[in-house]
Design a protein around this motif. Structure first.
Motif, mmCIF file in Angstrom:
data_model
loop_
_atom_site.group_PDB
_atom_site.id
_atom_site.type_symbol
_atom_site.label_atom_id
_atom_site.label_comp_id
_atom_site.label_asym_id
_atom_site.label_seq_id
_atom_site.Cartn_x
_atom_site.Cartn_y
_atom_site.Cartn_z
ATOM 1 N N VAL A 103 3.305 1.398 2.297
ATOM 2 C CA VAL A 103 4.662 0.584 2.546
ATOM 3 C C VAL A 103 5.445 0.969 1.572
ATOM 4 O O VAL A 103 5.258 1.343 0.352
ATOM 5 N N THR A 104 6.904 0.692 2.074
ATOM 6 C CA THR A 104 7.757 0.943 0.963
ATOM 7 C C THR A 104 8.005 -0.379 0.261
ATOM 8 O O THR A 104 7.415 -1.513 0.692
ATOM 9 N N ALA A 105 8.511 -0.425 -0.812
ATOM 10 C CA ALA A 105 8.869 -1.437 -1.532
ATOM 11 C C ALA A 105 9.462 -2.748 -0.768
ATOM 12 O O ALA A 105 8.993 -3.764 -0.924
ATOM 13 N N THR A 106 10.332 -2.345 -0.049
ATOM 14 C CA THR A 106 11.460 -3.274 0.705
ATOM 15 C C THR A 106 10.266 -3.567 1.692
ATOM 16 O O THR A 106 10.472 -4.995 2.095
ATOM 17 N N GLU A 107 9.573 -2.959 2.439
ATOM 18 C CA GLU A 107 8.694 -3.541 3.505
ATOM 19 C C GLU A 107 7.733 -4.496 3.013
ATOM 20 O O GLU A 107 7.374 -5.474 3.445
ATOM 21 N N PHE A 108 7.180 -4.075 1.691
ATOM 22 C CA PHE A 108 6.162 -5.038 1.009
ATOM 23 C C PHE A 108 6.790 -6.289 0.500
ATOM 24 O O PHE A 108 6.376 -7.456 0.763
ATOM 25 N N LEU B 246 5.447 -9.844 2.170
ATOM 26 C CA LEU B 246 4.244 -9.986 1.412
ATOM 27 C C LEU B 246 3.007 -10.828 1.862
ATOM 28 O O LEU B 246 1.800 -10.579 1.639
ATOM 29 N N GLY B 247 3.287 -11.859 2.730
ATOM 30 C CA GLY B 247 2.274 -12.625 3.365
ATOM 31 C C GLY B 247 1.144 -11.900 4.196
ATOM 32 O O GLY B 247 0.099 -12.126 3.980
ATOM 33 N N LYS B 248 1.711 -10.993 4.922
ATOM 34 C CA LYS B 248 1.007 -10.221 5.682
ATOM 35 C C LYS B 248 0.095 -9.295 4.951
ATOM 36 O O LYS B 248 -1.157 -9.106 5.100
ATOM 37 N N PHE B 249 0.531 -8.692 3.824
ATOM 38 C CA PHE B 249 -0.244 -7.993 2.954
ATOM 39 C C PHE B 249 -1.391 -8.434 2.127
ATOM 40 O O PHE B 249 -2.364 -8.068 1.825
ATOM 41 N N LEU B 250 -0.929 -9.819 1.780
ATOM 42 C CA LEU B 250 -1.978 -10.659 1.172
ATOM 43 C C LEU B 250 -3.221 -11.011 2.074
ATOM 44 O O LEU B 250 -4.247 -10.937 1.784
ATOM 45 N N ILE C 9 2.252 0.922 -2.274
ATOM 46 C CA ILE C 9 3.595 0.696 -2.276
ATOM 47 C C ILE C 9 4.554 1.711 -2.644
ATOM 48 O O ILE C 9 3.949 2.209 -4.037
ATOM 49 N N THR C 10 5.406 2.355 -2.291
ATOM 50 C CA THR C 10 6.060 3.461 -2.541
ATOM 51 C C THR C 10 7.655 3.110 -2.821
ATOM 52 O O THR C 10 7.944 1.895 -2.358
ATOM 53 N N LYS C 11 8.316 4.032 -3.660
ATOM 54 C CA LYS C 11 9.682 3.933 -3.984
ATOM 55 C C LYS C 11 10.050 5.318 -4.048
ATOM 56 O O LYS C 11 9.673 5.877 -4.725
ATOM 57 N N ASN C 12 11.105 5.719 -3.309
ATOM 58 C CA ASN C 12 11.527 6.908 -3.204
ATOM 59 C C ASN C 12 10.573 8.065 -2.967
ATOM 60 O O ASN C 12 10.553 9.173 -3.507
ATOM 61 N N GLY C 13 9.719 7.655 -1.961
ATOM 62 C CA GLY C 13 8.597 8.514 -1.557
ATOM 63 C C GLY C 13 7.475 8.637 -2.367
ATOM 64 O O GLY C 13 6.548 9.402 -2.160
ATOM 65 N N LYS C 14 7.155 7.811 -3.792
ATOM 66 C CA LYS C 14 6.268 8.070 -4.461
ATOM 67 C C LYS C 14 5.528 6.798 -4.750
ATOM 68 O O LYS C 14 6.227 5.750 -4.993
ATOM 69 N N LYS C 15 4.235 6.868 -4.708
ATOM 70 C CA LYS C 15 3.357 5.630 -4.817
ATOM 71 C C LYS C 15 3.644 4.942 -6.097
ATOM 72 O O LYS C 15 3.573 5.609 -7.290
ATOM 73 N N ILE C 16 4.040 3.676 -6.387
ATOM 74 C CA ILE C 16 4.319 3.109 -7.667
ATOM 75 C C ILE C 16 3.391 1.990 -7.865
ATOM 76 O O ILE C 16 3.363 1.580 -9.138
ATOM 77 N N ALA C 17 2.710 1.165 -7.169
ATOM 78 C CA ALA C 17 1.956 0.059 -7.173
ATOM 79 C C ALA C 17 0.739 -0.015 -6.019
ATOM 80 O O ALA C 17 0.932 0.762 -5.053
ATOM 81 N N ARG C 18 0.049 -0.894 -6.140
ATOM 82 C CA ARG C 18 -1.203 -0.762 -5.102
ATOM 83 C C ARG C 18 -1.904 -2.573 -5.158
ATOM 84 O O ARG C 18 -1.993 -3.121 -6.380
ATOM 85 N N LEU C 19 -1.864 -3.006 -4.067
ATOM 86 C CA LEU C 19 -2.239 -4.444 -3.653
ATOM 87 C C LEU C 19 -3.957 -4.063 -3.313
ATOM 88 O O LEU C 19 -4.016 -3.470 -2.214
#
Length: 251
Positions: free
Chosen positions: A13-18, A22-26, A37-47
């Motif tokens: 998902v994009t950072a905005t969607e995340f 947030l509750g859904k992804f938790l 989580i992606t930003k500008n098409g690149k993965k930047i983080a992971r839950l």
């Protein structure tokens, strides 16, 4: 086929969607689903789901969708609790330990006898694997947990807790190389022992009948020597201890 409760899947998902969901992804994490989580098409983080037991770790590691092998120190404690399997925790990764061969056992046994004899009547103690040593590397919050083949500890009065767990700084650490551990013993563990403030590390190389001796000062390599089968050498941290390489490899 029924889906395993430990089967991992990934959602990207994009950072905005995340942020917006947030509750859904938790909830997804609770259901063993991973979110990248992606930003500008690149993965930047992971839950990622928190792994609570050994079975969950093994299945998560095998899953093609589960990309991260690293776990937190607390996860390692939970996963290893009550499990008979031998495991180490190095740089955030759990390392499973295999059974040693007879040549490995000969070298460890000979060194243990030598060290036990040398330490008789002295404050320091020698410990054989499997025995956990918790080592804190300078500048890193989470420790490594390693089971060296042999270690000599001179701080057991203060570094062993009520459960018999050791979290001090060994005066001498020894690893006997095996095919499955060679690279890790010579790189990752060397780095851990050095950065944790250990003073001396021996690597026993069965294939080449030699011993590599590392001595550390100020968390850097100060002395490095290689001894062949015909050599005898002295410890730099344990005064009066001398070992002949040939004796280590006696069958």
């Amino acid at each position: 086929m029924e889906k395993s409760i430990y089967e991992y899947s990934e959602t990207v998902v994009t950072a905005t969607e995340f942020k917006s969901n947030l509750g859904k992804f938790l909830e997804d994490a609770i259901d063993k689903k991973e979110t990248s989580i992606t930003k500008n098409g690149k993965k930047i983080a992971r839950l990622v789901p928190y792994i609570q037991d050994f079975t969950g770790y093994l299945l998560a590691e095998e899953s093609a969708q589960y990309h991260s092998k690293t776990v937190s120190y607390q996860e390692f404690l939970d996963i290893s609790s009550g499990v008979e399997a031998r495991m180490e925790y190095i740089n955030g990764e759990i390392i499973m330990q295999s059974s040693p061969n007879s040549f490995h056992q000969d070298a460890v046994g000979n060194l243990h006898v030598t060290l036990k004899t040398y330490l008789k009547g002295k404050k320091c103690k020698v410990f054989l694997a499997p025995f956990d040593v918790t080592l804190y590397k300078e500048g890193i919050k989470d420790p490594d947990v390693i089971q060296p083949d042999l270690l000599v500890a001179c701080d057991t009065d203060t570094a062993i807790n009520e459960k018999g767990r050791y979290s001090g700084v060994p005066a001498l650490v020894i690893e006997v190389l095996s095919p499955s551990t060679r690279s890790r013993d010579m790189v990752d563990k060397l780095n851990t022992f050095m950065r944790a403030g250990c003073t001396e590390y021996w690597i026993v190389d069965i294939d080449h009948t030699r011993v590599m001796q590392y001595c550390f000062a100020d968390r850097e390599i100060d002395i490095y020597e290689i001894y062949s089968k015909s050599d005898c050498f002295k410890s730099r941290s344990l005064a009066g201890l001398e070992v002949c390489v040939e004796d280590i490899f006696e069958g």
